[in-house]
Scaffold this motif. Structure first.
Motif, mmCIF file in Angstrom:
data_model
loop_
_atom_site.group_PDB
_atom_site.id
_atom_site.type_symbol
_atom_site.label_atom_id
_atom_site.label_comp_id
_atom_site.label_asym_id
_atom_site.label_seq_id
_atom_site.Cartn_x
_atom_site.Cartn_y
_atom_site.Cartn_z
ATOM 1 N N HIS A 1 41.051 -98.920 41.280
ATOM 2 C CA HIS A 1 41.809 -99.340 42.219
ATOM 3 C C HIS A 1 42.989 -98.452 41.888
ATOM 4 O O HIS A 1 43.700 -98.489 43.635
ATOM 5 C CB HIS A 1 42.121 -101.022 41.427
ATOM 6 N N ASN B 1 43.633 -95.521 41.014
ATOM 7 C CA ASN B 1 43.253 -94.317 41.210
ATOM 8 C C ASN B 1 42.591 -93.990 43.069
ATOM 9 O O ASN B 1 43.075 -93.129 43.447
ATOM 10 C CB ASN B 1 41.771 -93.772 40.964
ATOM 11 N N ASN B 2 42.622 -95.296 43.313
ATOM 12 C CA ASN B 2 42.007 -95.207 45.396
ATOM 13 C C ASN B 2 43.481 -94.925 45.592
ATOM 14 O O ASN B 2 43.220 -94.442 46.814
ATOM 15 C CB ASN B 2 41.062 -96.593 45.451
ATOM 16 N N LEU B 3 44.090 -95.743 45.404
ATOM 17 C CA LEU B 3 45.534 -95.611 46.272
ATOM 18 C C LEU B 3 46.049 -94.094 45.638
ATOM 19 O O LEU B 3 46.907 -93.810 47.013
ATOM 20 C CB LEU B 3 46.618 -96.845 44.855
ATOM 21 N N LEU C 1 44.421 -91.887 45.323
ATOM 22 C CA LEU C 1 43.665 -91.163 46.333
ATOM 23 C C LEU C 1 43.994 -90.937 47.590
ATOM 24 O O LEU C 1 44.477 -90.023 48.628
ATOM 25 C CB LEU C 1 41.853 -91.117 45.824
ATOM 26 N N ALA C 2 44.026 -92.264 48.365
ATOM 27 C CA ALA C 2 44.726 -92.037 49.938
ATOM 28 C C ALA C 2 46.610 -91.768 49.674
ATOM 29 O O ALA C 2 46.457 -90.849 50.952
ATOM 30 C CB ALA C 2 44.671 -93.891 49.791
ATOM 31 N N GLU C 3 47.211 -91.711 48.701
ATOM 32 C CA GLU C 3 48.379 -91.379 49.198
ATOM 33 C C GLU C 3 48.616 -89.353 49.168
ATOM 34 O O GLU C 3 49.197 -88.854 49.669
ATOM 35 C CB GLU C 3 49.511 -91.188 48.063
ATOM 36 N N LYS D 1 46.084 -87.618 49.964
ATOM 37 C CA LYS D 1 45.415 -87.226 51.539
ATOM 38 C C LYS D 1 46.480 -87.912 52.398
ATOM 39 O O LYS D 1 46.905 -86.181 52.853
ATOM 40 C CB LYS D 1 44.240 -88.330 52.008
ATOM 41 N N ARG D 2 47.281 -88.493 52.734
ATOM 42 C CA ARG D 2 48.433 -88.625 53.208
ATOM 43 C C ARG D 2 49.486 -87.527 52.800
ATOM 44 O O ARG D 2 49.900 -87.007 54.651
ATOM 45 C CB ARG D 2 48.983 -89.933 53.091
ATOM 46 N N GLN D 3 49.364 -87.632 52.312
ATOM 47 C CA GLN D 3 50.938 -86.350 51.583
ATOM 48 C C GLN D 3 49.886 -84.731 52.001
ATOM 49 O O GLN D 3 51.283 -84.006 53.277
ATOM 50 C CB GLN D 3 50.806 -86.221 50.481
ATOM 51 N N SER E 1 48.412 -84.405 54.392
ATOM 52 C CA SER E 1 47.889 -84.390 55.946
ATOM 53 C C SER E 1 49.392 -83.716 56.401
ATOM 54 O O SER E 1 48.726 -83.344 57.156
ATOM 55 C CB SER E 1 47.444 -85.726 56.627
#
Length: 131
Positions: free
Chosen positions: A99, A101-103, A105-107, A109-111, A113
């Motif tokens: 979980h 790791n997924n958080l 990874l999402a952060e 990706k956001r950074q 972007s």
């Protein structure tokens, strides 16, 4: 066959319910980590594993019947023993790590972007400064 997965040298003892008798006497310094100790015994005998350094009791096991279970994947779940508390804790820890790791990874990706969005304006500003 005893397999030492304890990560520390072990002394093995036969326990008759009253006293212990060392059975790993020929393994100087104890049965080393990840090594095996083979011996002959019989149903009902109890063995104890103790730290070779401290003598602390690490495990006790009584030889008992071996249950042969089917290998079919459909039937295997019917015969699986319940998870131990340690296994359940490890499964929870693994789920928490997945979980987190997924958080992360999402952060990332956001950074990334945001960085990619800023690149065209940085390039335009450099071109404007050179003109």
């Amino acid at each position: 066959t005893f397999v030492n997965d304890a990560g520390t040298p072990l002394d093995l003892f036969y326990w008759n319910g009253t006293c212990e008798e060392i059975v790993s006497w020929n393994d100087v310094g104890g049965v080393q980590p990840f090594q095996e100790k083979r011996m002959r015994s019989t149903h009902g005998h109890t063995f104890r594993a103790r730290s070779a350094a401290t003598g602390k009791l690490l495990m006790q096991h009584t030889l008992s019947d071996i249950v042969v279970r089917p290998c079919d994947s459909e039937d295997r779940s019917l015969y699986s023993p319940p998870d131990s508390p340690r296994t359940m804790a490890l499964k929870r820890a693994a789920a928490d790590l997945a979980h987190n790791n997924n958080l992360l990874l999402a952060e990332v990706k956001r950074q990334l972007s945001l960085v990619l969005q800023a690149l065209p304006s940085v390039a335009e500003s450099k071109l404007a400064n050179h003109s």
